[in-house]
Design a protein around this motif. Sequence first.
Motif, PDB file in Angstrom:
ATOM      1  N   GLN A   1      -2.417  -5.287  -4.574  1.00  0.00           N
ATOM      2  CA  GLN A   1      -3.399  -5.541  -3.520  1.00  0.00           C
ATOM      3  C   GLN A   1      -4.555  -4.875  -3.049  1.00  0.00           C
ATOM      4  O   GLN A   1      -4.875  -4.366  -2.479  1.00  0.00           O
ATOM      5  CB  GLN A   1      -2.647  -5.752  -2.322  1.00  0.00           C
ATOM      6  CG  GLN A   1      -1.061  -6.276  -2.333  1.00  0.00           C
ATOM      7  CD  GLN A   1      -1.693  -7.926  -2.385  1.00  0.00           C
ATOM      8  OE1 GLN A   1      -2.824  -8.688  -1.952  1.00  0.00           O
ATOM      9  NE2 GLN A   1      -0.676  -8.700  -3.231  1.00  0.00           N
TER      10      GLN A   1
ATOM     11  N   THR B   1      -6.123  -4.285   0.208  1.00  0.00           N
ATOM     12  CA  THR B   1      -5.609  -5.234   1.913  1.00  0.00           C
ATOM     13  C   THR B   1      -4.356  -4.639   2.087  1.00  0.00           C
ATOM     14  O   THR B   1      -2.959  -5.031   1.491  1.00  0.00           O
ATOM     15  CB  THR B   1      -5.514  -6.081   1.473  1.00  0.00           C
ATOM     16  OG1 THR B   1      -7.439  -7.049   0.565  1.00  0.00           O
ATOM     17  CG2 THR B   1      -5.932  -7.280   1.983  1.00  0.00           C
ATOM     18  N   GLU B   2      -3.716  -4.813   3.562  1.00  0.00           N
ATOM     19  CA  GLU B   2      -2.500  -4.476   3.703  1.00  0.00           C
ATOM     20  C   GLU B   2      -2.282  -5.411   5.177  1.00  0.00           C
ATOM     21  O   GLU B   2      -3.542  -5.216   6.101  1.00  0.00           O
ATOM     22  CB  GLU B   2      -2.112  -2.632   4.489  1.00  0.00           C
ATOM     23  CG  GLU B   2      -2.006  -1.901   2.796  1.00  0.00           C
ATOM     24  CD  GLU B   2      -1.835  -0.357   3.560  1.00  0.00           C
ATOM     25  OE1 GLU B   2      -1.236   0.190   2.111  1.00  0.00           O
ATOM     26  OE2 GLU B   2      -2.204  -0.415   4.396  1.00  0.00           O
ATOM     27  N   LYS B   3      -1.082  -6.046   4.840  1.00  0.00           N
ATOM     28  CA  LYS B   3      -1.388  -6.816   5.953  1.00  0.00           C
ATOM     29  C   LYS B   3      -2.723  -7.847   6.459  1.00  0.00           C
ATOM     30  O   LYS B   3      -2.717  -8.616   5.404  1.00  0.00           O
ATOM     31  CB  LYS B   3      -0.716  -7.171   7.420  1.00  0.00           C
ATOM     32  CG  LYS B   3       0.730  -6.401   6.825  1.00  0.00           C
ATOM     33  CD  LYS B   3       1.186  -5.491   7.913  1.00  0.00           C
ATOM     34  CE  LYS B   3       2.715  -4.615   8.116  1.00  0.00           C
ATOM     35  NZ  LYS B   3       3.568  -4.740   9.288  1.00  0.00           N
ATOM     36  N   THR B   4      -3.209  -7.351   7.175  1.00  0.00           N
ATOM     37  CA  THR B   4      -4.855  -8.353   7.685  1.00  0.00           C
ATOM     38  C   THR B   4      -5.711  -7.370   7.774  1.00  0.00           C
ATOM     39  O   THR B   4      -7.423  -7.856   7.890  1.00  0.00           O
ATOM     40  CB  THR B   4      -4.226  -8.748   9.181  1.00  0.00           C
ATOM     41  OG1 THR B   4      -4.789  -7.954   9.868  1.00  0.00           O
ATOM     42  CG2 THR B   4      -3.408  -9.955   9.074  1.00  0.00           C
ATOM     43  N   GLU B   5      -5.815  -6.331   7.627  1.00  0.00           N
ATOM     44  CA  GLU B   5      -6.725  -5.626   7.839  1.00  0.00           C
ATOM     45  C   GLU B   5      -6.576  -4.453   5.758  1.00  0.00           C
ATOM     46  O   GLU B   5      -6.142  -4.210   5.176  1.00  0.00           O
ATOM     47  CB  GLU B   5      -6.030  -3.907   8.511  1.00  0.00           C
ATOM     48  CG  GLU B   5      -6.069  -4.850   9.707  1.00  0.00           C
ATOM     49  CD  GLU B   5      -5.522  -2.564  10.206  1.00  0.00           C
ATOM     50  OE1 GLU B   5      -5.575  -1.756  10.225  1.00  0.00           O
ATOM     51  OE2 GLU B   5      -5.672  -3.833  11.919  1.00  0.00           O
ATOM     52  N   ALA B   6      -8.223  -4.788   5.855  1.00  0.00           N
ATOM     53  CA  ALA B   6      -8.351  -3.503   4.527  1.00  0.00           C
ATOM     54  C   ALA B   6      -8.827  -2.480   4.781  1.00  0.00           C
ATOM     55  O   ALA B   6     -10.423  -2.023   5.976  1.00  0.00           O
ATOM     56  CB  ALA B   6      -9.699  -5.340   3.286  1.00  0.00           C
TER      57      ALA B   6
END
Length: 492
Positions: free
Chosen positions: A42, A67-72
Motif C-alpha cells: 500500500q 495509504t493507511e485506512k483513509t489517511e495518506a
Amino acid sequence: MMSFSDFPPPAELPNNMHHSEIMIYLRLYAQAFNLMQHIHLQTTVISVRQRPDFAASGQWEVETEKTEKTEASRQMHVFHAVIVCTGHFTQPHLPLTDFPGIESFQGRYFHSWDYRSAEGLEGKRVVVIGIGNSGGDIAVDISRVAEKVYLSTRSGAWVIGRVAPGGLPADIVRVSRMGNLIRKLFPSWTNKTLEKKLNAPFDHKLYGLQPKHAFFAQVPVVNDDLPARIISGRVQVKPNVKEFSGSSVIFTDGSIIDKVDVVVFATGYNYGFPFLPAALQAKCGYRLCLYKHIFHPTLTKPTLAVVGFIHGFGAINPLAEMQARWATRVFKGLITLPTDKIMMKEIEKDTAEMHQKHVCSERYPLYVDYIPYQDSLAEQVGARPNIPWLFVKDPKLALQVFYGPATPYQYRLTGPGRWAGARQAILTQWDRVIQPFKTRVVPEPETKPSSTLSIIMVFSCAALLSNKIAGMNDFLHHSTALLDGIKEHLSV
C-alpha cells in the motif's frame, strides 16, 4: 520454467498454475528468504530523483506515499541504489481516435485491463478487438456465456497450446539449449518446420488467424481453447474494425455486425515511468535507451537499474532474476560498465538487430533471444554453465543441461550465488513435472497365462512353418539345379 533459480516449486503444484497458486509460490519464496520485512505494501512511489551530490555518492531521493485506512502520508527516503521493476503493463492503451463513430456506439465498451469475468455478458453480442494473449483469453471466456463473440484482428497471430505431444508442458519440451543451437544454425528451416507443426492440428489460414510475420518474429498467442471455440462457431474471427455506427460494427472487409452489446478493447498498453526524471526515459526506436536493457548509459554513477522491462520467448521470471543478479554486481563495483560511448554504440547495434529479427512496436518495444540473453549476463556474473566441461566432468548432468529443458537452476551450478542444490534440482526436474499427474495411477495390463488351446495352436503353427521351410528348401534345391543346367547350356 518460471521458477526462481534456487527455489524449485513444490512438486504437488500443477505445471500450469492458477494465479492463486503462483501467489502461494511467491509467498513461500518470500518466507524462505525472510523478505516480508523488506516489503512495504500500500505504498506508492511519487518520485525518484538524484541527490545534489549524486556525482560523488550515487544516491537517490525516493518520495513515497503510504495509504493507511483513509489517511495518506508522504515520506522521503535516501537509497544507495534503485531498481525499477514496474514492467510494461502499467497504462492501458485505448486508441478511440482510431475508430470513427465510437462516440455514437450505443453499447458498452472498456479496456481488457478492466475485465474480471464474463458475469453480466450472458446472451450478449460481444466484439473483442485485438488478438494478443489477453484478447484470446477474454474471447474464449466470454464465448461460454455470450450469444456470439467476434474476435477482430488487424494482423493475425500464431496460436500455440500449452500441451505438447504426449501431454507434457510445451515449454518444457521446446525450450532447450539443443533447440536454441538448431535454431541458430538453421533459422529459416526452424521457422518453416515449426509453422508446419502449428498448422497440423488446425490450418491458421483456414481459421482466419494466419499472420504475415514468421513465428519467432513476435510472441505468439498461447491458447488451448481458441481453435475449438472457432470450429464450434462460438468465436468468429474478423478483420480490423473500420468504424462504428450506432449499435453496428463495420469491418475493413465491408462486413457488418448489428446489435452489438459490448466491445472489449484488448489493444495493449503504453509504458511509462512518471516517477523518474525525463532524461532517463529517452528512447532508441521503440525501446528505452538502456544498456543490456537495464542501465542508462549517461548516468555518472550506475546506481539505477530497470529490471523486467523485457520480452522473450520464455518466462519473464528467469530473465528478470538474471538481470537483477547482474545489476547488483554492477552496484557493488564487481562489474564495470563500458564508457557511455561504447554503451550507446552497443544499444544502437542491438536495436537494429532486434528490429531486423522481430516485429517491434510501441506496444511491444523489445524482444530478446531467451537463452542467449541470459547467457550473456550470466557470463559476466560468472554463472554461465560450461557445457563442454560438464560433459567431461559430469556427463549425466551435461545431458540434462544441453538436451533437457533450459530451467533456471542451470545458472546456480557455478560462480557467485552458486547453490548446492542446483544439480539435484536439474536431475529431478522431470519428477516434479510428472508428479501433478499422479492423481490416478493406471495399472499395468495383466499378463494372462497361455491356455492349452493356444499352446496347441503354437505347436500347429510351428509344424506348419516347418513344412513350409522344408518345401522352400526343396524349391531352392531344384531351382539351383535348373540354373546350373541353363548356365552349362549357355556356355556350350
